[in-house]
Structure formats: C-alpha cells, structure tokens
Design a protein around this motif. Structure first.
Motif, short mmCIF file in Angstrom:
data_model
loop_
_atom_site.label_atom_id
_atom_site.label_comp_id
_atom_site.label_asym_id
_atom_site.label_seq_id
_atom_site.Cartn_x
_atom_site.Cartn_y
_atom_site.Cartn_z
N MET A 1 27.77 47.17 55.95
CA MET A 1 27.37 45.77 55.92
C MET A 1 26.18 45.53 56.84
N ASP A 2 26.08 46.29 57.93
CA ASP A 2 24.97 46.09 58.85
C ASP A 2 23.64 46.48 58.24
N TRP A 3 23.61 47.43 57.34
CA TRP A 3 22.35 47.84 56.74
C TRP A 3 21.78 46.73 55.87
N VAL A 4 22.66 45.88 55.30
CA VAL A 4 22.19 44.74 54.51
C VAL A 4 21.43 43.76 55.41
N LYS A 5 21.96 43.51 56.58
CA LYS A 5 21.30 42.62 57.54
C LYS A 5 19.96 43.19 57.99
N ILE A 6 19.92 44.49 58.19
CA ILE A 6 18.69 45.14 58.63
C ILE A 6 17.63 45.06 57.53
N VAL A 7 18.01 45.37 56.29
CA VAL A 7 17.06 45.30 55.17
C VAL A 7 16.57 43.87 54.98
N TYR A 8 17.48 42.91 55.06
CA TYR A 8 17.11 41.51 54.91
C TYR A 8 16.16 41.09 56.03
N SER A 9 16.42 41.51 57.25
CA SER A 9 15.54 41.19 58.37
C SER A 9 14.16 41.79 58.20
N VAL A 10 14.09 43.02 57.73
CA VAL A 10 12.80 43.69 57.51
C VAL A 10 12.01 42.97 56.41
N ILE A 11 12.70 42.57 55.34
CA ILE A 11 12.03 41.84 54.26
C ILE A 11 11.48 40.52 54.78
N LEU A 12 12.27 39.80 55.56
CA LEU A 12 11.81 38.53 56.13
C LEU A 12 10.64 38.75 57.07
N LEU A 13 10.67 39.80 57.86
CA LEU A 13 9.59 40.09 58.79
C LEU A 13 8.30 40.41 58.04
N VAL A 14 8.40 41.23 57.01
CA VAL A 14 7.21 41.58 56.22
C VAL A 14 6.64 40.34 55.53
N CYS A 15 7.50 39.51 54.96
CA CYS A 15 7.02 38.28 54.31
C CYS A 15 6.37 37.36 55.33
N GLY A 16 6.94 37.23 56.51
CA GLY A 16 6.36 36.40 57.55
C GLY A 16 4.99 36.90 57.99
N ILE A 17 4.85 38.20 58.13
CA ILE A 17 3.56 38.77 58.51
C ILE A 17 2.53 38.55 57.42
N LEU A 18 2.92 38.72 56.16
CA LEU A 18 1.98 38.49 55.05
C LEU A 18 1.56 37.02 54.98
N ILE A 19 2.50 36.11 55.20
CA ILE A 19 2.16 34.68 55.18
C ILE A 19 1.24 34.34 56.35
N PHE A 20 1.48 34.96 57.50
CA PHE A 20 0.67 34.66 58.68
C PHE A 20 -0.75 35.20 58.55
N PHE A 21 -0.90 36.43 58.07
CA PHE A 21 -2.22 37.06 58.00
C PHE A 21 -2.92 36.85 56.66
N GLY A 22 -2.27 36.29 55.67
CA GLY A 22 -2.87 36.06 54.37
C GLY A 22 -4.12 35.20 54.41
N PRO A 23 -4.10 34.05 55.08
CA PRO A 23 -5.29 33.19 55.09
C PRO A 23 -6.50 33.82 55.78
N PHE A 24 -6.29 34.78 56.67
CA PHE A 24 -7.41 35.41 57.36
C PHE A 24 -8.25 36.28 56.43
N SER A 25 -7.65 36.74 55.35
CA SER A 25 -8.37 37.62 54.43
C SER A 25 -9.25 36.84 53.45
N GLN A 26 -9.04 35.54 53.33
CA GLN A 26 -9.84 34.73 52.41
C GLN A 26 -11.20 34.44 53.03
N LYS A 27 -12.21 34.56 52.23
CA LYS A 27 -13.58 34.35 52.70
C LYS A 27 -14.09 32.98 52.26
N GLY A 28 -14.86 32.34 53.12
CA GLY A 28 -15.61 31.13 52.78
C GLY A 28 -14.79 30.02 52.16
N ASP A 29 -15.39 29.36 51.18
CA ASP A 29 -14.79 28.27 50.42
C ASP A 29 -14.26 27.17 51.33
N ASP A 30 -15.17 26.63 52.15
CA ASP A 30 -14.78 25.58 53.07
C ASP A 30 -14.42 24.29 52.34
#
Length: 80
Positions: A1-30
């Motif tokens: 059961m603990d591995w489910v929590k770990i996998v879920y936490s990793v998925i949430l962490l990866v999604c959070g990082i992608l959401i945080f760094f996603g806007p930095f990759s967009q260029k221009g278009d002010d």
C-alpha cells in the motif's frame, strides 16, 4: 500500500514541476499574456463581488431572524 502513496506523490511532484516551469518555456506573445491577465482579473473581481454579496445577504438574514434561513451559506456547486 505504501508504494501507491509513493507513486502518487511522484506523479503529483512531476505535474507540479511541469506546471511551475511550463510558462518559462513560452516565448514572447505579450499581447496574449495581457489578455489573459485582464480576463483573470475580471473573473477575480466577479468572484469576490459574489462572495461579498453572499456574506452581506447571510448577515442581513441572520439579523432579521428569518425563520427560513438555516445558515448553510453558499453551495459550492452553484458557486462554480
């Protein structure tokens, strides 16, 4: 059961990082950013206005002693 929590936490962490760094990759278009910021600010003003009206209504009904007012507040489904 603990591995489910770990996998879920990793998925949430990866999604959070992608959401945080996603806007930095967009260029221009002010202009697009400006339009989005204006739309978000108008939406925020409407939401705050609705909440203020709801609080004022509940205070008014509580002071009046309205028997039909049960004090439940605003429904989240209706608010969305």
């Amino acid at each position: 059961m603990d591995w489910v929590k770990i996998v879920y936490s990793v998925i949430l962490l990866v999604c959070g990082i992608l959401i945080f760094f996603g806007p930095f990759s967009q260029k221009g278009d002010d202009r697009r950013k400006f339009i989005n910021a204006k739309a978000q600010s108008y939406s925020f003003i409407v939401v705050i206005g609705m909440l203020i009206l709801e609080v004022a209504q509940s205070i008014y009904l509580a002071i009046q002693g309205n028997a039909s007012y049960n004090g439940n507040g605003i429904s989240p489904i209706v608010f969305l």
